[in-house]
Design a protein around this motif. Structure first.
Motif, mmCIF file in Angstrom:
data_model
loop_
_atom_site.group_PDB
_atom_site.id
_atom_site.type_symbol
_atom_site.label_atom_id
_atom_site.label_comp_id
_atom_site.label_asym_id
_atom_site.label_seq_id
_atom_site.Cartn_x
_atom_site.Cartn_y
_atom_site.Cartn_z
ATOM 1 N N GLY A 1 0.833 -1.214 0.000
ATOM 2 C CA GLY A 1 0.000 0.000 0.000
ATOM 3 C C GLY A 1 0.860 1.253 0.000
ATOM 4 N N GLN A 2 1.848 1.293 0.864
ATOM 5 C CA GLN A 2 2.742 2.469 0.919
ATOM 6 C C GLN A 2 3.449 2.640 -0.428
ATOM 7 N N GLY A 3 3.796 1.526 -1.052
ATOM 8 C CA GLY A 3 4.521 1.583 -2.324
ATOM 9 C C GLY A 3 3.755 2.272 -3.436
ATOM 10 N N THR A 4 2.429 2.356 -3.295
ATOM 11 C CA THR A 4 1.647 2.981 -4.375
ATOM 12 C C THR A 4 2.059 4.429 -4.612
ATOM 13 N N LEU A 5 2.593 5.069 -3.592
ATOM 14 C CA LEU A 5 3.012 6.466 -3.825
ATOM 15 C C LEU A 5 4.256 6.509 -4.703
ATOM 16 N N GLY A 6 5.017 5.425 -4.719
ATOM 17 C CA GLY A 6 6.156 5.331 -5.642
ATOM 18 C C GLY A 6 5.685 5.244 -7.086
ATOM 19 N N LEU A 7 4.626 4.477 -7.309
ATOM 20 C CA LEU A 7 4.069 4.400 -8.668
ATOM 21 C C LEU A 7 3.579 5.773 -9.127
ATOM 22 N N GLU A 8 2.947 6.485 -8.226
ATOM 23 C CA GLU A 8 2.474 7.837 -8.580
ATOM 24 C C GLU A 8 3.641 8.750 -8.941
ATOM 25 N N ILE A 9 4.721 8.663 -8.178
ATOM 26 C CA ILE A 9 5.900 9.490 -8.491
ATOM 27 C C ILE A 9 6.360 9.225 -9.917
ATOM 28 N N GLY B 1 10.416 0.408 1.808
ATOM 29 C CA GLY B 1 10.375 -0.917 1.168
ATOM 30 C C GLY B 1 9.431 -0.910 -0.020
ATOM 31 N N GLY B 2 8.227 -0.409 0.196
ATOM 32 C CA GLY B 2 7.242 -0.366 -0.883
ATOM 33 C C GLY B 2 7.628 0.590 -1.993
ATOM 34 N N VAL B 3 8.066 1.781 -1.608
ATOM 35 C CA VAL B 3 8.382 2.812 -2.605
ATOM 36 C C VAL B 3 9.584 2.399 -3.452
ATOM 37 N N SER B 4 10.620 1.871 -2.808
ATOM 38 C CA SER B 4 11.819 1.502 -3.579
ATOM 39 C C SER B 4 11.511 0.352 -4.542
ATOM 40 N N THR B 5 10.688 -0.598 -4.105
ATOM 41 C CA THR B 5 10.305 -1.711 -4.981
ATOM 42 C C THR B 5 9.535 -1.193 -6.201
ATOM 43 N N ALA B 6 8.622 -0.271 -5.958
ATOM 44 C CA ALA B 6 7.825 0.292 -7.048
ATOM 45 C C ALA B 6 8.707 1.058 -8.025
ATOM 46 N N ILE B 7 9.567 1.896 -7.491
ATOM 47 C CA ILE B 7 10.365 2.762 -8.359
ATOM 48 C C ILE B 7 11.368 1.958 -9.177
ATOM 49 N N LYS B 8 12.101 1.067 -8.530
ATOM 50 C CA LYS B 8 13.079 0.255 -9.266
ATOM 51 C C LYS B 8 12.366 -0.671 -10.264
ATOM 52 N N ASP C 1 15.386 11.640 -11.287
ATOM 53 C CA ASP C 1 16.670 10.940 -11.181
ATOM 54 C C ASP C 1 16.824 10.230 -9.845
ATOM 55 N N THR C 2 16.312 10.873 -8.782
ATOM 56 C CA THR C 2 16.587 10.413 -7.422
ATOM 57 C C THR C 2 15.353 10.633 -6.546
ATOM 58 N N VAL C 3 15.073 9.659 -5.693
ATOM 59 C CA VAL C 3 13.963 9.808 -4.746
ATOM 60 C C VAL C 3 14.515 9.584 -3.338
ATOM 61 N N ILE C 4 14.181 10.479 -2.422
ATOM 62 C CA ILE C 4 14.662 10.355 -1.045
ATOM 63 C C ILE C 4 13.455 10.183 -0.111
ATOM 64 N N VAL C 5 13.519 9.123 0.700
ATOM 65 C CA VAL C 5 12.353 8.669 1.463
ATOM 66 C C VAL C 5 12.685 8.609 2.953
ATOM 67 N N PRO C 6 11.836 9.187 3.819
ATOM 68 C CA PRO C 6 12.024 9.008 5.259
ATOM 69 C C PRO C 6 11.869 7.533 5.634
ATOM 70 N N ALA C 7 12.672 7.055 6.571
ATOM 71 C CA ALA C 7 12.620 5.634 6.920
ATOM 72 C C ALA C 7 12.555 5.423 8.426
#
Lengths: 321, 321
Positions: free
Chosen positions: A153-161, A182-189, A169-175
């Motif tokens: 669910g959290q990763g969906t914001l990566g798809l939107e990006i 985990g979700g965002v990096s999986t989506a983006i890569k 070029d680069t995405v920086i995420v609070p952790a």
């Protein structure tokens, strides 16, 4: 469990009708301060004011009618609790939120206003109490991060990006525990393996920096003085999150409170955007020189939440950027 | 002078390469507070932090090389002065900004940092001093609002609204002398005459409410206690602005400070957007019940600027919405 960009895409379809597609803004005015082309993914404008609603809603959407009828439980005094209460309300289900009896009255009232039942207990006993409620009522407990549905669910914001700014070029995420990154990096890569993804965590709780160095999820000591990043408080990576993060993230920065507050004030006074201290940690990482960026680089900072009380703005008095 | 939507469209081409197309956001979280479908045109994210840059740049773009070489003059301690200084810098021209000697040092330094010369004088003498500089150096004086080129420049944000949200029903615009609302209402009615346009002005300086009632530009007395809307201080409509506003605007609301501050705090804490008190006056008008809206109505609030000092946030202490 194979957790891939497809898992995140499925989550997106599942929660599409409930979740806000938050704005991604080009924020030129911050370029000179941060030394790159600044983009902001404004998850502080998500429902309940934070990204946590995405993961909560994905989990809730996967429950059967029968499970929904038995209620949903979360142990959280923060955005996760709010997200579960809000999501349960949307589905007509009952939420029970276990909160430490030290939680500010305002937070308790906010959760109650969403129709949830609140059980107050000693902070140390909160998971025990939650388990008891689940056992008695057959309710489903939703963990805050260490869960594939939550992470997806959290990763969906990566798809939107990647849709809103495919040239990034680069995405920086609070952790913290690793559900978001985990979700965002999986989506983006999964969409473009050339995009770099970095995590930013508080220097007093460097659970990912330490764990990646050691090669396994490692507990770090709780600091004597708490960080201002009050949404990034896990002291160990989630066991499900860790391998996902390890496989997709290019690096971590451990950021000092001073730089989070500089970033927060800069974002407010120059960018005109209010965010939680925790959400400004990515910009803080760049200000502190922990992540190198260049003037032509398109850098998207995930502004993960905006829930703070007016009084907390006092944190910014005397802060210079 | 025929001032029409075509005048505004020409201005748009003229300033396109200089001005930021600011975001227009759907802001669902404010719907329940304001009783309509809320859209925000975020001109606080314009260059120099306010819409004033559009009008200033349109005026500057119309100057010949020779005129540019003789410099540009403005009498303003606020956003207009900043806009002229910034626009002049972009064109490699010299700006001279006449400021009252009571202006805060921070504002003087901000203008100087943009490369402008600052002349301080008694507030009452500022136009005289400006005229003298123009006479001596052959510089061009740019008025803050009562000018067709300035009005046309401001109007370009109305064209953007109609492109970004063509389904909009109602647009509410902060008003002072009338440069912004004159331009914006002309643009909007020129694109779709069915869209309603309202102005909002401080109740202690109701120059448009009074003038429209009387049918002519009328001076209203300066209030003993100043409004928090420190960017809306004209005590008479601009003579060029008045007929344009009269012909295009559907009505005016005269808003109390209390409601501007409620709106400002709500926008900050719920919408996560920082704006000047003056810029929150449209939302204040709705909160005060002066402009009627309905739940299905798509209402765009023009958030005209975001330049304020951190200390000014103290205004919001104790404010409830």
């Amino acid at each position: 469990m194979s957790f891939t960009v497809e898992t995140v895409k499925e989550a997106r379809e599942r929660i599409r009708d409930y979740v806000t597609e938050t704005p991604l803004l080009r924020m030129e005015v911050l370029d000179e301060f941060l030394g790159c082309q600044v983009y902001l993914k404004l998850e502080n404008m998500q429902k309940i004011g934070a990204f946590k609603f995405r993961g909560a809603m994905n989990k809730i959407q996967k429950l059967t009618e029968e499970e929904l009828a038995c209620g949903i439980v979360a142990a959280s005094s923060g955005n996760h609790g709010k997200a579960i209460a809000y999501g349960a309300k949307m589905k007509g289900a009952k939420a029970t939120i276990i909160m430490p009896n030290t939680a500010p009255k305002m937070k308790v009232e906010a959760i109650k206003a969403l129709g949830a039942e609140v059980i107050s207990c000693d902070a140390a006993e909160r998971f025990e109490v939650a388990a008891k409620v689940c056992e008695e009522k057959g309710s489903t407990m939703v963990p805050p991060y260490d869960d594939y549905d939550v992470m997806a669910g959290q990763g969906t914001l990566g798809l939107e990006i990647m849709e809103q700014c495919p040239e990034v070029d680069t995405v920086i995420v609070p952790a913290s525990g690793g559900g978001l990154i985990g979700g965002v990096s999986t989506a983006i890569k999964g969409v473009d393996e050339n995009v770099k993804v970095y995590g930013a965590e508080p220097s007093v709780l460097p659970r990912y920096s330490v764990s990646l160095e050691k090669g396994e999820p490692t507990m770090v000591p709780m600091p004597e003085v708490k960080s201002v990043a009050d949404a990034l408080v896990s002291n160990r990576p989630g066991l499900k999150c860790f391998p996902v993060v390890r496989d997709h993230v290019d690096g971590f920065a451990a950021v000092d409170d001073t730089y989070m507050l500089k970033a927060m004030k800069m974002l407010l006074m120059e960018g005109k955007i209010l965010a939680e201290p925790s959400s400004c940690i990515g910009m803080g990482a760049v200000l502190q020189g922990l992540i190198s960026v260049s003037p032509e680089e398109k850098v998207c900072f995930v502004i993960s939440g905006g829930n703070l009380g007016f009084d907390q703005l006092e944190l910014l008095g005397g802060v210079n950027y």
